[in-house]
Write a protein that holds these residues in place. Sequence first.
Motif, PDB file in Angstrom:
ATOM      1  N   LEU A  42      -7.945   2.768  -9.732  1.00 21.88           N
ATOM      2  CA  LEU A  42      -9.153   2.585  -8.921  1.00 21.88           C
ATOM      3  C   LEU A  42     -10.390   2.405  -9.799  1.00 21.88           C
ATOM      4  N   ILE A  60     -12.168  -0.415  -2.662  1.00 25.52           N
ATOM      5  CA  ILE A  60     -11.518  -0.538  -3.974  1.00 25.52           C
ATOM      6  C   ILE A  60     -10.010  -0.327  -3.816  1.00 25.52           C
ATOM      7  N   ALA A  61      -9.662   0.683  -3.029  1.00 21.77           N
ATOM      8  CA  ALA A  61      -8.239   0.966  -2.835  1.00 21.77           C
ATOM      9  C   ALA A  61      -7.537  -0.225  -2.177  1.00 21.77           C
ATOM     10  N   HIS A  62      -8.247  -0.909  -1.310  1.00 21.69           N
ATOM     11  CA  HIS A  62      -7.656  -2.092  -0.679  1.00 21.69           C
ATOM     12  C   HIS A  62      -7.460  -3.199  -1.713  1.00 21.69           C
ATOM     13  N   LEU A  63      -8.457  -3.412  -2.547  1.00 23.02           N
ATOM     14  CA  LEU A  63      -8.326  -4.415  -3.615  1.00 23.02           C
ATOM     15  C   LEU A  63      -7.127  -4.103  -4.497  1.00 23.02           C
ATOM     16  N   ALA A  64      -6.911  -2.818  -4.760  1.00 24.19           N
ATOM     17  CA  ALA A  64      -5.820  -2.387  -5.633  1.00 24.19           C
ATOM     18  C   ALA A  64      -4.533  -2.180  -4.842  1.00 24.19           C
ATOM     19  N   ARG A  65      -4.581  -2.407  -3.541  1.00 23.33           N
ATOM     20  CA  ARG A  65      -3.422  -2.215  -2.652  1.00 23.33           C
ATOM     21  C   ARG A  65      -2.766  -0.843  -2.843  1.00 23.33           C
ATOM     22  N   ILE A  66      -3.630   0.164  -2.802  1.00 23.13           N
ATOM     23  CA  ILE A  66      -3.112   1.527  -2.838  1.00 23.13           C
ATOM     24  C   ILE A  66      -3.537   2.212  -1.549  1.00 23.13           C
ATOM     25  N   GLY A  67      -2.557   2.660  -0.810  1.00 21.71           N
ATOM     26  CA  GLY A  67      -2.859   3.350   0.436  1.00 21.71           C
ATOM     27  C   GLY A  67      -3.414   4.739   0.128  1.00 21.71           C
ATOM     28  N   ILE A  68      -4.495   5.080   0.772  1.00 21.18           N
ATOM     29  CA  ILE A  68      -5.073   6.418   0.576  1.00 21.18           C
ATOM     30  C   ILE A  68      -5.213   7.058   1.945  1.00 21.18           C
ATOM     31  N   GLU A 118     -16.711   2.599   0.003  1.00 24.92           N
ATOM     32  CA  GLU A 118     -16.488   1.940  -1.285  1.00 24.92           C
ATOM     33  C   GLU A 118     -15.113   2.279  -1.841  1.00 24.92           C
ATOM     34  N   LEU A 133     -13.917   9.707  -8.823  1.00 20.99           N
ATOM     35  CA  LEU A 133     -14.367   8.410  -9.327  1.00 20.99           C
ATOM     36  C   LEU A 133     -15.846   8.449  -9.667  1.00 20.99           C
ATOM     37  N   TYR A 144     -11.020  11.456  -4.004  1.00 24.22           N
ATOM     38  CA  TYR A 144     -11.116  10.289  -4.887  1.00 24.22           C
ATOM     39  C   TYR A 144     -12.572   9.912  -5.111  1.00 24.22           C
ATOM     40  N   LYS A 148       0.812  -1.217   0.000  1.00 27.29           N
ATOM     41  CA  LYS A 148       0.000   0.000   0.000  1.00 27.29           C
ATOM     42  C   LYS A 148       0.843   1.264   0.000  1.00 27.29           C
TER      43      LYS A 148
END
Lengths: 492, 478, 95
Positions: A365, C11-19, C7, C31, C27, A349
Motif C-alpha cells: 500500500l 490505494i487498496a483498490h489500485l493494489a487489488r487488496i481487499g481490506i 484514500e 500508513l 491501515y 482482492k
Amino acid sequence: MAERSTDTIHEKTVAESSKALRAGEISSRELTEACLRRIERLDPKLNSLITITAERALAAADAADDRLRGGDAGPMTGVPIVHKDIFCADGVRTTCGSRMLDPFVAPYSATVVERLEAAGAVMLGKANMDEFAMGSSNETSHFGPVRNPWDPETVPGGSSGGSAAAVAARLAPAATGTDTGGSIRQPAALSGVCGLKPTYGRVSRWGMIAFASSLDQAGPFARTAEDLALMLGAMAGFDPKDSTSVDREVPDYTEGLGGTLRGVRVGVPAEFFGKGLESGVRGLVESALAELEGLGAELVEISLPNMELALPAYYVIAPAEASSNLARYDGVRFGHRCSDPKSLEDLYKRSRAEGFGDEVKRRILVGTYALSAGYYDAYYLKAQKVRRLIADDFTRALEKVDLIAGPTSPTVAFGLGERADDPVQMYLSDIYTLAVNLAGLPALSVPCGFLGGRPAGLQLIGGYFDEARLLNAAHNYQQVTDWHRRAPEGFE
Amino acid sequence: MNWETVIGLEIHAQLATKSKIFSGASTAYGAEPNRQACPVDLGLPGVLPVLNGEVVRMAVKFGLAVGARIAPRSVFARKNYFYPDLPKGYQISQYELPLVEGGHLDIDLEDGTTKRVGITRAHLEEDAGKSLHEDFHGMTGIDLNRAGTPLVEIVSEPDMRSPREAVAYMKKLHTLVRYLGICDGNMQEGSFRCDANVSVRPEGQAEFGTRAEIKNLNSFRFVERALEYEVERQIDLIESGGEVVQETRLYDVERGETRSMRTKEEANDYRYFPDPDLLPLVVEPAFVEEVRATLPELPDEKRDRFIERYGLPAYDASVLTTTREMADFYEATVKAAGGAAKRAANWVMGDFLGALNKDGLDLQDSPVGSEALGTLVARIEDETVSGRSAKEVFEAMWAGEGDPDAIIEAKGLKQVTDTGAIEAVVDQVIAENPQQLEQYRGGKTKLLGFFVGQVMKLSGGKANPQQVNALLKKKLDG
Amino acid sequence: MALGRDEVLAIAHLARIGIDDESVEGYARDLSEILSFVEQMNAVDTDGVEPMAHPLDAVQRLRSDGVTESDRREHYQKVAPAVEAGLYLVPRVVE
C-alpha cells in the motif's frame, strides 16, 4: 573413533569440512546425515527451516562422494547448506515465507541454487524468513517466527532469520540469504554469525523471488569469513539471465585471506555512532575497532552526512518496487487463490488479502501510494534523488579510506513480539545497513561480542567489488578474536 | 457549422523476431494455448527479463526509415495494472524516454497531392496474452502465448483530417514495415493493430476538441468505417447540445458503430516507474550507422525510381511498389522481357494480378514466375505472337502447360511474318471476293476491315496484322 | 501526510487488496505514520540532483534472437490453481 567424529562433525566449518572430505576422513553422507539428525532434534526449538529436503540431500551427498572419490571435487563439494526459502529450487516447495506461495513447488531453479548444486554443495532444506523478505525479526513469516538460538525468547533478526539461526545453531555450516536493506547482515549480527551482502550485480538474481529489484542481493552466511569466501566463490558470477548481473571475473576470495591489515585505512563515520545506538553495542564495536587498529589498520574519522535520510528513502523505494513486483500474485497462474471467486476483482482482492500478511500488505500500500499520480515526484522521485546523495557520500568517503566500519545494528536481539506492532520502530533496526543497499556496495557483519548473552555484529563496508578486502579484514579480526567459536547453549 | 475532423493513430506492430522481447520463447503464431509461454512470459516468481537485441535493431530500422531521431539512451518502465492477460501485473514499456522520436511519413491524397504526417514517437513494449471468452463453465480462459511478443507502438501526431487520410497513413505504414521486414503485417493475426484518437472542432478553431479513443481496429475497412461513424456521432452529439466525453470506445463490427468500453469510467493510474530489472538502453552511433546501411530502398524511393527509370505513370508505379515482393517481381519481369517496361507493367497489373486475385493466391504461390511472364512479354515485343494470342499463351502458362515458347509452338500460335505467305493469302482473299473488291474500289474503303478479317481468318489468326493491313491496302488501292 | 479512510480504500483498490472494514483505520494509522516518517526526506534540498534508479552505472545487455525455450506447459501448469484445455481460468471477463 568413528563415533566420536560424527558427534562433533557439526562443529566443522565449511573449510574444515571441505578439507576432511577431500582427505577422505569423512564422507558427505556422514556429514549430511549428521546435519539432518541435528535438524530433526534441534530445529523444533528454532523453527529455522520451512522445508527439509532429506531425501534429495542424501542423493546429493552420495553424488558428492562419487565426485570426491573421482578427484573431481571443489571446495564446496559435499558440504551441506541451507537455502533461504526465497530461492526457487526445481521440484521443491518455495514459499518465500508466505501463505501466498504455500502451495508453490518451483518449476525451475534459481542460478544461486544451480551454481551451488554444480559446486557439489548439498541442500538440506529451505530456511524460514520474513514474508517476502519484508521484516527485521522473522516474525512476519507465515510459517511462524524463528527463535534466536542464543536466547529463544528473542528474535534472530530478519529477513533471513532462518538462515542465520540455522548456522548459529550448527544445523549447517553455511546458508544462503538475501539482503535488501540489511536482511543478511542484521540477522547475522543478532544471531552471532558472519553474513555478507556482495556488491549489487555480483550474484545473479535469477530465480530469487523479488522484493525490491534494485536493492536485492544474495549472499552467504557462515561462522567464519573464510567460509563466506568459499560460499561467495561458488555463488558469484555473471549470469546472462539477469540483466543486472555484472560480467566481471570472480576472484578466488580465499587467496587474499591472511594478508596484513597494515596501512589499511578504516573509515569510522560519526553518523553510525549517534543517538539510537545502544551503549553496550557501541562499546563492543569500539573494542572491535581497536582490535583492527591493533592489527595495523589506520582508523580515520569520516562523515556520511546524508545517512539519516537512508531510512526514509529506503522505505519509499523498496515498497514502491515491491508493490509492482508483488502484483503477479493474483491467484491465476500459481499461488494462493481464494475459494469460489465471484468476479475478477473478487479473485484479485480476496486472493491477495488472504495470501499476504499484514506487513506485506502495508508495504504494498505504501509503495502503491508513492508511485501514484500526484505523489510520484514527492515520494518516489525524491527518494531516488536522496539515493544519489547517499551513494555520493559513500563514493567520497571511499576515496579517502579503504573500508568503512561501524555497528551492524543499533541493538542486540530484541524480544519476540516486542516491536511487532510498531512498523517504524522495527525499521530502525536496519538504520546502519540499508544505506549500503541504496548505494549497491558490498558489506559484511562479523560477530564482535555479547551483551547479556546476546551477540552483536561489526559491520564492514567496502568499495564496489571489493569483497576480497572485506573478507580479509574480517578474517584477520577472527584470527585474534573467538566470538565466532562460541556456540549457543544447547546447540554446542 | 462546418466541422473539421482531427485524427491521430497509435499503431502496434508486432516485430518479426523469432523469440520474444524479454524471453527465449517462440513468437510463432497459432500454437496451442500456453505452449509458447515460458517462466518469464508467465511471470513466475523470481524470473527476470533480458532484452532481445533484434528488437532494438528493428525499431532503429523503423526510426531511420521515417527520418526520426534515435535516442542514444532510452528507458524501459513498468506500466502497472491488473488484468488476467497481463501476467506480471505490469507491462514493460518505454514511457518517458522512447527509442524513436520525431519522424514523419508522406501520404498520397486523392487529389494527387502528398501530405506529411508527423510521427511523435515509436517505443518498444511487450504484448499481452489473450482472453478467450468461450464458455468454460462461466469462466474466461487465458492464453499467454502472445504475452511478451515484441511490439513497436508508433504514435502519430493528430495530423489527419479525415478517415480516408487515416487509412492512407495506416496503409503507408503497413507497406513500410513490411518493406523493412520488421513486421509481417498480418492484420488477421493481430500483427498490425490500430487505435485511433478522434475529435472534431469547428473549422478555423485552433484548439482541439475532446477526443475519444477507438480501440483495436484490425482492418483498413473497419478503421475507415469506425472513424466515419465516430466523427458523425461526435458532430451529432455536439450539434444536439451534448458534449463529447474523453473515453475509450470499441468498434462493434456487426452493428457498424462505436460504443463506450466502460460503464464506470475509471481513471487509470498506471504508476509508471523505471523497471529496476532492466538497465538503460544505450544505442551507439556506430550501431545506428550499421543499421542504416542495411536499409532497403523504401517505397517512395522505389516508386520514384520506377517512374524515372521505366517511364511508368505514377499510378502504375504506386501499384507495383505496394510490396517489396511485387516490385521485385516486376523488375525481374522487365529484365526477362528485355526492357519492355510499360508492356511488362500492363501484363503484371492486368492479366497476372487478375489471375492471382481470381485464384486467391499470394505472389509467392503464383504458378507463373517473372522469368516466364517476361519471356511472354518479349515474344509480343518481337512479334512472335500477337497480343491476342498472348492471352491464350498466358492462360496455358497459368494452367501449367509449360513455358511460353513451348506453348506457342505446341498451339501453333506463332505469328506469320513471312511477306510471301501473307501475300498469297491476301491474293486469295481478293480473288475470292470480287464484289467487295469492286465496291472498295468504288470508294467504299471501309471494306478494308472486311478484307483484314478474311485474311486473319484464313491465316488462323497468325498473320501479323500490321503486315496484312499494309499489303491489303497496297493491293486494293493498286 | 495523514491518510483518510477513503484514500486507504482507493490505494487498496489500485493494489487489488481487499481490506475489511474494521482494519481500514489501522491501515490508515500505519500508513500515515510511515508517510510522515518518510517525509523527513524533505529536509534535504535535491534540486538538480539526478535521480538514481539503479546502483550500477551500466547499460542494458542485449540477447541474441534465438528460441531457447521449449514447450513445458504441463510442468508449469502443475502449480496453477485452475486450468482447462491448457488455459488458465479466471472469472468471466466482461468487455
